[in-house]
Write an enzyme that holds these catalytic residues in place. Structure first.
Site, mmCIF file in Angstrom:
data_model
loop_
_atom_site.group_PDB
_atom_site.id
_atom_site.type_symbol
_atom_site.label_atom_id
_atom_site.label_comp_id
_atom_site.label_asym_id
_atom_site.label_seq_id
_atom_site.Cartn_x
_atom_site.Cartn_y
_atom_site.Cartn_z
ATOM 1 N N VAL A 132 0.852 -1.194 0.000
ATOM 2 C CA VAL A 132 0.000 0.000 0.000
ATOM 3 C C VAL A 132 0.883 1.239 0.000
ATOM 4 O O VAL A 132 1.733 1.412 0.879
ATOM 5 C CB VAL A 132 -0.934 0.045 1.224
ATOM 6 C CG1 VAL A 132 -1.802 1.298 1.177
ATOM 7 C CG2 VAL A 132 -1.806 -1.197 1.286
ATOM 8 N N LYS A 205 -6.060 -1.833 -2.112
ATOM 9 C CA LYS A 205 -5.355 -1.153 -1.022
ATOM 10 C C LYS A 205 -6.328 -0.746 0.089
ATOM 11 O O LYS A 205 -5.993 -0.807 1.282
ATOM 12 C CB LYS A 205 -4.607 0.060 -1.573
ATOM 13 C CG LYS A 205 -3.444 -0.358 -2.501
ATOM 14 C CD LYS A 205 -2.940 0.801 -3.333
ATOM 15 C CE LYS A 205 -1.770 0.387 -4.223
ATOM 16 N NZ LYS A 205 -1.408 1.405 -5.214
HETATM 17 N N1 LIG Z 1 -0.384 1.538 -10.502
HETATM 18 C C1 LIG Z 1 -0.129 1.997 -9.174
HETATM 19 C C2 LIG Z 1 1.280 1.673 -8.735
HETATM 20 C C3 LIG Z 1 1.504 0.646 -7.719
HETATM 21 O O1 LIG Z 1 0.468 0.319 -6.897
HETATM 22 C C4 LIG Z 1 -0.272 3.511 -9.129
HETATM 23 O O2 LIG Z 1 -0.570 4.161 -10.141
HETATM 24 O O3 LIG Z 1 -0.147 4.057 -8.046
HETATM 25 NA NA NA Z 2 3.879 1.470 2.028
#
Ligand SMILES: N[C@@H](CCO)C(=O)O
Ligand code: NA
Ligand SMILES: NC(=O)c1ccc[n+]([C@@H]2O[C@H](COP(=O)([O-])OP(=O)(O)OC[C@H]3O[C@@H](n4cnc5c(N)ncnc54)[C@H](O)[C@@H]3O)[C@@H](O)[C@H]2O)c1
Length: 444
Positions: A132, A205
């Protein structure tokens, strides 16, 4: 010093950075070992094709036999992503008494309960700071630093791609499509940006944050999810005019439900959706692809954690921090605090979502319209907090009183009540269109 054997699964963006930091004889692995109080030794790197040389990685460490590698390790670092074979490999690691570090949010959001239970049963650790908000310490603060407090709510900007897109729309007046193209050019967004744009990444997340904050298993399926495809340049411009900004937030909160007899009970909720946020809120200042997590706790009050939520190097920082801690735990025979606690609160369904809303209407500018609109809200028990009216230029040109833009912000209302209200508003003669409906967080 004792030896801690580390198996690395996956050598992509994050894995290659971890491998480089653990290269035998390097200053970095020496330093990490000193911090762990154990000799950290990379014993193998599982890859899909072992014949491709990897810069900074000894060829002899490369293997396609991830299963075999797992059985030769004290700590397994999983950075391949996805559900399988990652899940089976982690279960195998626990079976063999190894601890695990992973950055795999999708896996934890789907199978967290099973994996945490397997780690507990084996008496080993499962750490996942990278899962996360990348480099930002947020898992450990929730799991360890705030173990003595009561977390009430967590609000997170946990997806860099969508924050970048919304920021481009806000600061440069870009359209949604142009902002997504630019995010792709800069390498933030994937060729298929679905996981980010439709909120899947943030929802995984949110499930992890809710699980930790409330000591209650919350899965991806429990998370109410709306992405940012419906956010228009007009919405962002109207927000700007009102001193607000549109952000995609992951929200995990304690809330109350009602049983069949009307008695209140405590539950939790996790959701991801675009919100209007006052520019005064600390999260409104999170620009570009940055991430931040805002935690409201009973004792600590408000806390904010800010930084880089993605990228190989920053994410590897979180992975290596977990690795040092787990190596240390193996030395002294200890374990981190349990994740699946005592609470097991009910996870409230989507129809129990209650937020404030902003409804933007295009209406005829004539007597009685405001009363009719107010009546539609009242009929569904939705209480109005503020109403703003702006004459529309097009309306003025049209003459005949013209049309106006009416922006109504409500007090907290249930999803279903708001939906009923919007359906009624669209039927009113005086309402030309319901231009947008956005949830509101913070004080605006
Ligand atoms: N694809 C995610 C990156 C990693 O979790 C973002 O744009 O934050
Ligand atoms: Na983190
Ligand atoms: N990249 C980031 O910014 C970031 C941030 C936070 C968390 N994460 C998480 O970290 C993990 C790794 O992400 P990444 O960006 O490094 O991904 P990546 O796609 O760059 O790397 C994954 C690697 O694993 C390899 N792989 C896939 N299946 C394999 C298997 N069965 N055996 C061996 N190797 C296999 C792939 O070939 C690839 O090289 C994911 O769970 C991701 O969600 C990434």
């Amino acid at each position: 010093m004792e030896r801690v054997r580390v198996a690395l699964l996956g050598c992509g963006s994050v894995g290659s950075q971890v491998a480089a930091a653990l290269a035998a004889g390097s200053e970095s692995v020496h330093e990490l070992s000193a911090r762990a109080g154990a000799t950290i030794e990379l014993v193998g790197v599982a890859v899909r094709d072992a014949s491709t040389p990897r810069e900074g990685v000894d060829d002899e460490l490369l293997t396609t036999d991830a299963e075999g590698l797992v059985t030769r390790a004290d700590v397994v670092v999983e950075l391949i992503g996805g559900l399988e074979p990652a899940r089976s490999l982690l279960l195998k690691a626990f079976e063999h008494g190894a601890s695990v570090v992973t950055g795999n949010k999708a896996l934890l959001a789907a199978h967290g309960r099973e994996l945490h239970a397997a780690a507990d049963a084996a008496g080993v650790d499962l750490y996942f700071e990278a899962a996360v908000a990348g480099a930002i310490p947020i898992i450990r603060p929730l799991r360890e630093s705030l173990a003595g407090d009561r977390v009430e709510r967590v609000l997170g900007i946990v997806n860099g791609t969508t924050n970048f897109v919304l920021d481009e729309m806000d600061s440069r007046g870009a359209s949604f499509d142009d902002a997504v193209s630019r995010a792709q050019e800069l390498g933030y967004a994937e060729a298929d940006p679905t996981a980010d744009v439709d909120g899947w990444d943030a929802a995984a997340k949110a499930a992890i944050l809710a699980t930790l904050a409330f000591h209650t298993p919350v899965t991806l399926d429990d998370v109410h999810r709306e992405g940012i495809r419906g956010v228009s340049a007009e919405d962002v411009a109207a927000a700007r005019e009102a001193g607000a900004v549109v952000k995609l937030l992951a929200v995990a909160e304690r809330t109350t439900g009602q049983d069949d007899d009307g008695a209140a009970f405590e539950g939790v909720q996790a959701r991801v959706h675009p919100v209007l946020l006052s520019r005064d809120h600390p999260l409104a200042s999170v620009r570009g692809a940055y991430n931040a997590v805002f935690v409201e706790a009973a004792g600590a009050g408000d806390l904010m954690f800010y930084g880089q939520g993605a990228g190989g190097r920053p994410t590897a920082s979180a992975v290596l921090g977990d690795l040092v801690t787990l190596a240390r735990h193996r030395q002294d025979g200890s374990q981190g605090p349990r994740v699946l606690g005592h609470a097991d609160l009910p996870v409230l369904p989507t129809d129990a979502v209650r937020t404030r809303y902003q409804v933007r209407l295009v209406v005829a500018d004539r007597p009685g319209v405001l009363a009719a609109v107010a009546q539609a809200f009242a009929a569904h028990g939705v209480s109005i907090e503020t109403v703003r009216q702006r004459p529309s230029v097009a309306g003025a040109l049209a003459g005949d009183g013209g049309v106006a833009s009416l922006v109504v912000v409500t007090h907290t209302a249930a999803d279903a009540a708001l939906a009923g209200c919007v359906a009624d508003l669209s039927e009113l003669d005086a309402v030309a269109s319901v231009a947008s409906v956005l949830r509101v967080e913070g004080d605006s």
